[in-house]
Design a protein around this motif. Sequence first.
Motif: not given
Length: 359
Positions: A159-160, A195-200
């Motif tokens: 979850i991010f 998830s990690l594209a959103y994080w970036d």
Amino acid sequence: MSTSYKIAVVNGDGIGAEIVPAGVSVLKAAAKKHDINLELTDLSWGAGYYLKHGEFMPTDGIEQMKTFDAIYFGAVGLTEVDDTLPARDYTFKVRSELKQYVNYRPVKLFSGLKSPLRDKTEEDIDFVVIRENNEGEFVQTGKTMYPDQPEGMAMDTSIFTRFGIERIAHYSFKLARKRKNKVTNVTKSNTLINSLAYWDKVIAEVAEQYPDVEYNKMYIDNASASFVLRPEVFDVILTTNLFGDILSDLGGAIMGSLGLGGSGNINPEKEFPSMFEPIHGSAPDIAGLNIANPIGQIWSAAIMLEHLGETQASQDIIAGIEHTTAKGNLTKDLKGNSTTTEVAESVVNYINSSELVTS
Ligand code: NAI
Ligand code: MG
């Protein structure tokens, strides 16, 4: 009038029973020298407590913790206890319920120590891993079904949230301003494309608010290699819960031993107490032998004092560690023959004998 702090002391399990008292002896010496009054309360929680009471802490454990200014912790986990429990029922529980969303894990080569990276010096190895500590891959939402059947299945979800990413990013950029002014986001958005594209994306938005801080992005696979080949490129590493967990052990290794790494699980707003612990676990393989390296635990005491605003006492502890490693008072993991107790005594003696610097 001296300042007073209420500190909960949780030895936990395994080597916790040796390194936490070692750390407490250093903490007491630093407090005495700087006229700080510490009220220490031992809480005997962990896997050992679970064996007696069926839970890692009493039902009101978190409420009890909230009455302290900080928590000084060793590690939890015993070979005879199901190892899926320590994180769920103690470490993550405390970190999330007390909103300790920053996991601050510095990496630095101490005087006199040789890094396994043969050409790297104290100048090359000096950075900090900021691990997002409340969400990401470790939220433990998931399901296991029919594990012993042909149709067995298991699933964990990450979850991010925008809120969670923004707050850890702001913390990292502000920290970089006090250090070498550089943030590296360690990610894997080329494969974790949601998830990690959103994080970036969210981190890049926050980065725009800090135009004076150098910002770049590196994938976790490249970052792992770079820890070994060119650690000098890092200042503040901003990363997720899982990646930060792994990278900080690698950080410990390039300092020379897992036993060297200290850390803080920090609630920057000080709404709740923060918790300070070494980066490693309870090391049952060496427990009870008085050979565990107490430096990560001692360093965690320095990080705690810094968090409480006692900067000079904190710096005294770091100087005591440097003095001890420079003199070659090292435990077995660093190829020395000092005991846990002797290393702590060496730091205490330095603190007691060094001059009081006032500013
Ligand atoms: P570990 O970090 O306890 O040990 C890994 C290796 O490093 C072992 O060979 C150990 O002897 C060595 N080591 C660790 N700390 C040392 C020190 N201070 N001085 C010298 N050598 C040291 O990790 P492991 O073996 O994977 O886990 C053992 C237990 O600790 C498990 O029950 C695990 O769940 C728990 N654990 C708890 C953590 C926590 O409470 N925050 C974090 C990591 C593991
Ligand atoms: Mg870990």
